[in-house]
Design an enzyme around this catalytic site. Structure first.
Site, PDB file in Angstrom:
ATOM      1  N   CYS A 121      13.254  10.378   7.363  1.00  0.00           N
ATOM      2  CA  CYS A 121      13.225   9.842   8.722  1.00  0.00           C
ATOM      3  C   CYS A 121      14.605   9.926   9.373  1.00  0.00           C
ATOM      4  CB  CYS A 121      12.723   8.418   8.725  1.00  0.00           C
ATOM      5  SG  CYS A 121      13.451   7.418   7.433  1.00  0.00           S
ATOM      6  N   LYS A 145       0.838  -1.200   0.000  1.00  0.00           N
ATOM      7  CA  LYS A 145       0.000   0.000   0.000  1.00  0.00           C
ATOM      8  C   LYS A 145       0.870   1.246   0.000  1.00  0.00           C
ATOM      9  CE  LYS A 145      -1.886   2.579   3.212  1.00  0.00           C
ATOM     10  NZ  LYS A 145      -1.809   3.926   2.621  1.00  0.00           N
ATOM     11  N   GLU A 184       9.883  14.699  16.120  1.00  0.00           N
ATOM     12  CA  GLU A 184      10.241  14.669  14.709  1.00  0.00           C
ATOM     13  C   GLU A 184       9.364  15.681  13.962  1.00  0.00           C
ATOM     14  OE1 GLU A 184       9.363  11.043  12.499  1.00  0.00           O
ATOM     15  OE2 GLU A 184      11.280  11.262  11.481  1.00  0.00           O
TER      16      GLU A 184
END
Lengths: 286, 476
Positions: free
Chosen positions: B290, B182, B387
């Site tokens: 990330c 996905k 983050e």
């Protein structure tokens, strides 16, 4: 006239935390019987607070243990085998009391000793087998090395000596510290093993051993935010889901229980389950 | 001073975006039973296409197709044949490289220079690299006859849409698994172009299935009983939900999650090189990375000198049209992500850090955020702990190497870290102590299919790439 039989001096079975042997802070104990249902001893029944103390001790010890040279860790694990060898009769007696036959008890002790020897030799080979120099396409030196995950919680299986050794040794050989919940029905060999560890130059806190109710202690260990990984080898099947869910709170590495023949050659899986791979890049140039 | 540049736009004629796209199940494009959604160009908010949304029944169909392909075709196929399919895919990606790069930039907002020179070449490299493993698995160190796991359910993020697809699909297929993947809701187009590549490669139907949709589709996939292995790249928050969902099942799990990487600059570092590395570390891909170096830890004695050069360098960054070949920083991927970056930046100001951005004209339409740095950041500030996933750098200082290690490791994350120093022994000393899965020394944001990537602590577990990455897709 026969001499009057000497009255034996019994041992108090306690916990093993930070290299010391305290009773449970809760003051609780539980009765351990032999295979025929006769009283053997009162074992400490550790509490949530004992789990937390053990985790704190493990965290404190983990940095120094990981920083030892692999050669040194290997020698200490080998020393554990030496100390265990000297206590073969005592362990065989304890295993017999827990229900093993004479020959089975003796051979389990021998296998447990040999298991320490086997893992001792891994300390300075794991990095070579699990690490690599990686051929990247560019002017870089790139290498991967295994490092210990940190603090590993272990729910030990019911095999009271060989099973216990087979889960503790692979966790600590790479530099992890461990908090172990011993077999609930047969905890006494674990406490005696702690005496072996305490006299093997293993730094205090590298292995911490708790006895008590698994169902009470394992959830606290699984949910503790300063535990990095958990081995569920001895968790009961209907507790696994709940423990794994608790472990997800800080994304612990989880080793699920699986069918185990503790006398089979162990392989490397239990060691690599508690390793992180670190990859370092550096440019090549003048 | 910024140079004046004439616009140098890459032509978008090379891509042919259809008005609507279906799911890719069992080798064919099919409709989805959910309400279709739109994918927009984040640089101008133009609707690009309407995308089918897979519901639980569609996911079920895709998993069944993957299972059938695994049992009948892909599982039994000799490794050397699987290898040739993967080599074919690598070649098709290379042949269609320009088209894929333009499509990626349009759908994601990243600069064409990056999609053309980094993302797409790495995609081809990943397939080429893993193709070679397919018939060499017995030599990978996982036993003489390592077996595949089965059907892999894979959920990927929007920051590197096609590259993350490659990281997931290439090792899975090489090891003999079939997949249901996905893509992210905001960036499905290159995954659907990849589906076409699978058709062109004559890949057996059902080996790769692509289901589009949002969180609900992802949940249906990772919770599906027929999935043997779950691989997820995304936020730590969702990663924990997935770990809970996999609890008590037989599913294998790997997670590649968030980060808050420290980029540590020592006083002996070559400052100009370090500045380039810091800029690359946080402004590459708009900071939607990330492993971005979002915390700059600079030794106090060189902090002023470094900041002065860093600001001068930031003033030359060109923010704008992703398809312009001179663009350094493109569009923020979505309105939602822009809101999050704004919210955390405002928190930085409110908590007392000093905010600075170079003078920078942003386009009127689309989602944009100027390169930003914060000075006077404390470890307790949200901008030092959370983050941001945007072009926002938090600057902290340190005095001793021990303090640098302490601060760098003071985070629940552990994905990456950077070290800048001329002293080799210090590089290795730092690398040993940084609790992070990837350490870049005197470089940053380098990726390679042969190099294992993945995190410590709450940045997830498992590795992608290299020999280590195979373990996730083998029954070992």
């Amino acid at each position: 006239m026969s001499e009057r039989a000497r009255l034996g001096v019994r041992k108090t079975y306690k916990l093993f935390i930070g290299g010391a042997f305290p009773r449970s802070e809760s003051g609780r104990s539980y009765v351990v019987n032999d295979a025929k249902g006769r009283f053997l001893a009162n074992a400490s029944r550790a509490s949530r607070k004992d789990v937390r103390d053990a985790v704190a001790a493990a965290r404190k010890a983990s940095g120094g243990w990981a920083a030892r040279t692999p050669y040194n860790r290997g020698q200490i694990l080998y020393r554990v085998a030496e100390m265990l060898e000297g206590r073969r009769a005592q362990f065989a007696d304890e295993l017999r009391a827990a229900g093993a036959g004479k020959n089975a008890a003796a051979s389990e002790v021998d296998e447990a000793i040999d298991r320490w020897v086997w893992y001792a030799g891994w300390a300075d080979k794991l990095g070579a087998v699990a690490g690599s120099a990686n051929p990247v396409s560019g002017p870089f030196f790139n290498f991967s090395t295994p490092e210990p995950t940190g603090v590993v919680g272990i729910v030990a299986p019911d095999s009271p000596l060989l099973g216990l050794v087979s889960v503790v040794a692979p966790a600590i050989v790479s530099g992890n510290a461990a908090v172990v919940v011993a077999s609930e029905p047969a905890p006494l060999p674990a406490v005696t093993l702690a005496e072996v560890l305490a006299t093997s130059d293993l730094p205090g806190g590298v292995v911490n051993l708790l006895t008590g109710r698994r169902g009470e202690l394992a959830p606290w260990l699984a949910s503790h935010m300063d535990v990095d990984a958990i081995d569920l080898a001895g968790a009961s099947p209907d507790a696994v889901r709940e423990l794994e869910e608790a472990a997800a709170g800080n994304l612990k590495r989880v080793l699920r229980p699986s069918r185990q023949d503790w006398s089979a050659e162990p392989g490397t899986a239990r060691m690599t389950a508690f390793l992180e791979t670190k990859t370092v890049w550096h440019p090549v140039g003048v | 001073m910024a140079f004046e540049y004439a616009p140098a736009p890459e032509s978008r004629d090379i891509v042919d975006i259809r008005p609507s796209y279906g799911l890719f199940v069992g080798g064919e494009f099919t409709g989805g039973r959910g309400e279709p959604f739109k994918s927009v160009n984040p640089a101008n908010e133009e609707t690009l296409a309407e995308i089918a949304r897979a519901d639980a029944a569609d996911v079920d169909r895709a998993v069944a197709a993957a299972r059938a392909a695994y049992d009948r075709v892909w599982g039994p196929m000799p490794g050397r044949e699987r290898a040739k399919y993967l080599y074919r895919i690598a070649r098709l990606v290379q042949e269609r490289a320009r088209e894929l790069a333009v499509l990626e930039s349009i759908d994601n907002g990243k600069p064409i220079r990056e999609s053309r020179d980094v993302d797409v070449p790495l995609v081809a490299a990943h397939f080429f690299y893993h193709a070679g493993w397919a018939d060499k698995l017995p030599y990978a160190g996982f036993g003489p006859d390592p077996r595949p796991v089965g059907v892999a359910g894979q959920v990927i993020p929007w920051n590197f849409p096609l590259l993350m697809l490659a990281w997931k699909i290439a090792p899975a297929l090489a090891c003999g698994n079939t997949v249901v993947l996905k893509p992210a809701e905001t960036t499905p187009l290159t995954a659907l172009a990849f589906a076409e590549i699978c058709q062109q490669a004559d890949l057996p139907p059902g080996v790769v299935n692509i289901v589009t949709g949002a969180g609900e589709t992802g949940r249906a996939l990772v919770e599906h009983d027929g999935v043997d292995k779950v691989a997820f790249t995304g936020s730590t928050e969702v990663g924990k939900l997935i770990a809970r969902a996999a609890a008590g099942t037989r599913k294998r799990l790997t997670l590649e999650l968030g980060g808050k990487a420290a980029n540590v600059v020592f006083d002996d570092a070559p400052l100009d090189q370090a500045v380039e590395g810091v800029v690359n570390g946080i402004f590459f891909n708009q900071g939607h990375v990330c492993c971005a170096g979002s915390r700059l830890l600079v030794q106090e004695s060189v902090a002023d000198a470094l900041l002065e050069r860093l600001k001068a360098r930031m003033a030359t960054l060109r923010v704008g049209d992703p398809l312009d070949k001179n663009t350094d920083v493109g569009a923020i991927n979505s309105a939602a992500q822009l809101d999050k970056i704004r919210m955390l930046s405002e928190a930085g100001e409110a908590e007392g850090a000093g905010r600075w951005s170079p003078p920078c004209e942003l386009p009127q339409r689309g989602f944009w955020f100027a390169p930003t740095l914060f000075t006077g950041v404390a470890q307790s500030h949200r901008i030092a702990r959370e983050e941001i996933f945007g072009p926002v750098l938090s600057v902290l200082t340190f005095r001793t190497p021990a303090e640098a290690v302490e601060k760098a490791n003071n985070t629940p994350y552990g994905l990456s870290a950077g070290v800048w120093t001329e002293k080799g022994s210090r590089v290795l000393w730092m690398a040993e102590r940084l609790r992070a899965g990837v350490v870049w020394a005197n470089t940053f944001n380098k990726f390679d299919p042969a190099s294992p990537f993945g995190g410590y602590k709450e940045s997830g577990f498992g590795r992608e790439g290299g020999r280590h990455g195979l373990e996730a897709y083998l029954n070992v």
